[in-house]
Design an enzyme around this catalytic site. Structure first.
Site, PDB file in Angstrom:
ATOM      1  N   ASP A 411      -9.418   6.370   2.466  1.00  0.00           N
ATOM      2  CA  ASP A 411      -8.393   5.464   1.952  1.00  0.00           C
ATOM      3  C   ASP A 411      -8.646   5.278   0.452  1.00  0.00           C
ATOM      4  O   ASP A 411      -9.665   4.716   0.045  1.00  0.00           O
ATOM      5  CB  ASP A 411      -8.491   4.126   2.695  1.00  0.00           C
ATOM      6  CG  ASP A 411      -7.385   3.152   2.319  1.00  0.00           C
ATOM      7  OD1 ASP A 411      -6.756   3.336   1.263  1.00  0.00           O
ATOM      8  OD2 ASP A 411      -7.171   2.195   3.082  1.00  0.00           O
ATOM      9  N   HIS A 412      -7.710   5.743  -0.347  1.00  0.00           N
ATOM     10  CA  HIS A 412      -7.910   5.709  -1.803  1.00  0.00           C
ATOM     11  C   HIS A 412      -7.887   4.291  -2.365  1.00  0.00           C
ATOM     12  O   HIS A 412      -8.226   4.074  -3.540  1.00  0.00           O
ATOM     13  CB  HIS A 412      -6.837   6.554  -2.495  1.00  0.00           C
ATOM     14  CG  HIS A 412      -7.405   7.516  -3.502  1.00  0.00           C
ATOM     15  ND1 HIS A 412      -8.333   7.154  -4.453  1.00  0.00           N
ATOM     16  CD2 HIS A 412      -7.169   8.840  -3.717  1.00  0.00           C
ATOM     17  CE1 HIS A 412      -8.642   8.197  -5.197  1.00  0.00           C
ATOM     18  NE2 HIS A 412      -7.942   9.242  -4.769  1.00  0.00           N
TER      19      HIS A 412
END
Length: 441
Positions: A411-412
């Site tokens: 998850d950026h």
């Protein structure tokens, strides 16, 4: 007077809103003990036997096998109180507390050392004969309207050619109304009747667009839950993936050495899991979740490691609790236990929830790489491809080595590429040289 208590379908786990009745374990009239399983249901996560918090006589069941009920819908009603039982049954049920105030449902039932008995209550009052059904009213069947009867007498046809034309064409002259003077049947009348007989029948209307051509499978149960969760992950999490090839020759040699000394066998998955927990200790950003309501990243103190397991019902993700405190032997045993429960459909909802990081060994399907979808609401997933012989430059020489592809989907929002790359590189270094792991043990 016995008190009739209604037992409703309880909340069986996180996010579950309905369950399908698989099998009833009691019938109307049976005596049930407190916390005795009364029905087996299938949720989106597992098969569960639901225990009843009341002891007494089952007076009603709600729902048939195969029917889906929402959480909170009535399951059964139970007559609670010794008066509701015949003398012998009351004495037996008294030990189970059927005459006591109903107890709340705790967890998934008490752990009884002996199976609950199923007893049919025998009526204690004189049998009452069933009322004789009233004779059915005699209803005259509606009379279909009679077909029109052709008028008696000579057919109004003069020309023998018209008669022959009608005979050859199979036209009943008595059924025609002539268009000539005083109803005289003309040649044109017979030809019109022949044309009507020879006209092609209208083509049947298409079956309501044949519902999109093909088999329709309800998107419910496990498949529906997976679809909903993956769709939410895709729409909510801005994910990215990085990958690297690693020489796993030394890791496989280390595993062989561990298993050669005796004791329980250590699985490759357990070694990879131990490497994951060490990597998460170095990069805790990836053991976190995003709280959208509070607009906060929540870093989690424990690693509850999920692993993908393929079953006949579909893909499930059992969770190993507190994986960071387990050694490879303990991890191997827990993986084996949860996998067996998953394949037999006996995982409890608690075994399938609360994961913080997922390890996905898709190499068992014979593939090298993948870009998996993150298991919402987690922040990352490590994917492991098959370990196969490949040409590899080792110590300056071309050699055949055991090579595996590792991929990390993350998850950026919780970290940047540098953190994700550092995590994956550390995992690859431990795979290539397990001695690196000794520094963190």
């Amino acid at each position: 007077m016995p008190q009739v208590m209604e037992f409703k379908l309880p909340d069986l786990g996180e996010g579950l809103t309905e369950a399908e009745i698989v099998r009833w374990l009691v019938a109307v009239g049976d005596v049930v003990a407190i916390d005795q399983p009364v029905v087996e249901v299938e949720t989106a996560k597992a098969m569960v036997e639901v225990p009843c918090p009341y002891g007494g006589v089952v007076t009603a069941r709600f729902g048939e096998e195969g029917e889906e009920l929402p959480v909170g819908a009535p399951l059964i009603t139970v007559a609670v109180g010794a008066q509701s039982l015949p003398a012998a049954a009351a004495e037996a049920a008294g030990d189970e507390g059927s005459g006591e105030a109903p107890r709340p449902l705790i967890g998934y039932g008490s752990d009884h050392s002996r199976p609950a008995r199923r007893r049919r209550v025998r009526p204690v009052t004189a049998a009452v004969s069933a009322p004789v059904a009233a004779p059915a009213a005699v209803v005259a069947a509606p009379v279909a309207p009679a077909a029109p009867v052709a008028p008696a007498g000579p057919v109004p046809v003069i020309s023998p050619l018209v008669r022959k034309l009608a005979k050859d064409g199979g036209v009943d002259l008595r059924a025609l109304h002539g268009s000539g003077p005083e109803g005289l049947i003309l040649r044109a009348d017979v030809e019109a009747a022949l044309a009507a007989l020879r006209a092609p029948a209208p083509a049947p209307a298409p079956a309501a667009a044949v519902a999109a051509q093909g088999e329709r499978i309800p998107l419910k149960g496990l498949r529906g839950a997976v679809a909903e969760k993956l769709s939410r992950s895709r729409s909510e999490i801005p994910d990215a993936t990085c990958w690297v090839d690693a020489d796993a020759t030394e890791l496989m040699a280390a595993r062989a050495a561990m298993n050669a000394v005796g004791g329980p066998k250590i699985s490759v998955l357990a070694l990879l899991a131990r490497i994951c927990t060490a990597a998460l200790a170095k990069y805790p950003e990836l053991n976190s979740t995003v709280d959208l309501a509070a607009k906060e990243i929540v870093r989690l103190p424990s690693v509850h490691l999920g692993f993908a397991a393929q079953t006949e019902r579909g893909l499930v993700v059992p969770v190993v609790r507190d994986a960071q405190g387990r050694n490879p032997e303990s991890l191997s045993a827990e993986f084996a236990r949860l996998t067996e429960l998953a394949r037999s459909g006996k995982l409890a909802p608690a075994d399938l929830t609360g994961g913080t990081f997922t390890l996905n060994n898709y190499g068992v399907f014979g593939v090298d790489g993948s870009t998996p979808i993150i298991n919402h609401p987690e922040a990352a997933m490590l994917g492991v491809g098959r370990i196969i012989d490949k040409p590899w430059v080792h110590e300056g020489q071309l050699a055949v080595r055991k090579v595996v592809q590792l991929s990390l989907t993350f998850d950026h929002r919780v970290c940047d590429g540098g953190t994700a790359g550092g995590f994956l590189r550390y995992v690859a270094d431990c795979v290539e040289s397990p001695a690196v792991l000794l520094r963190s043990l």
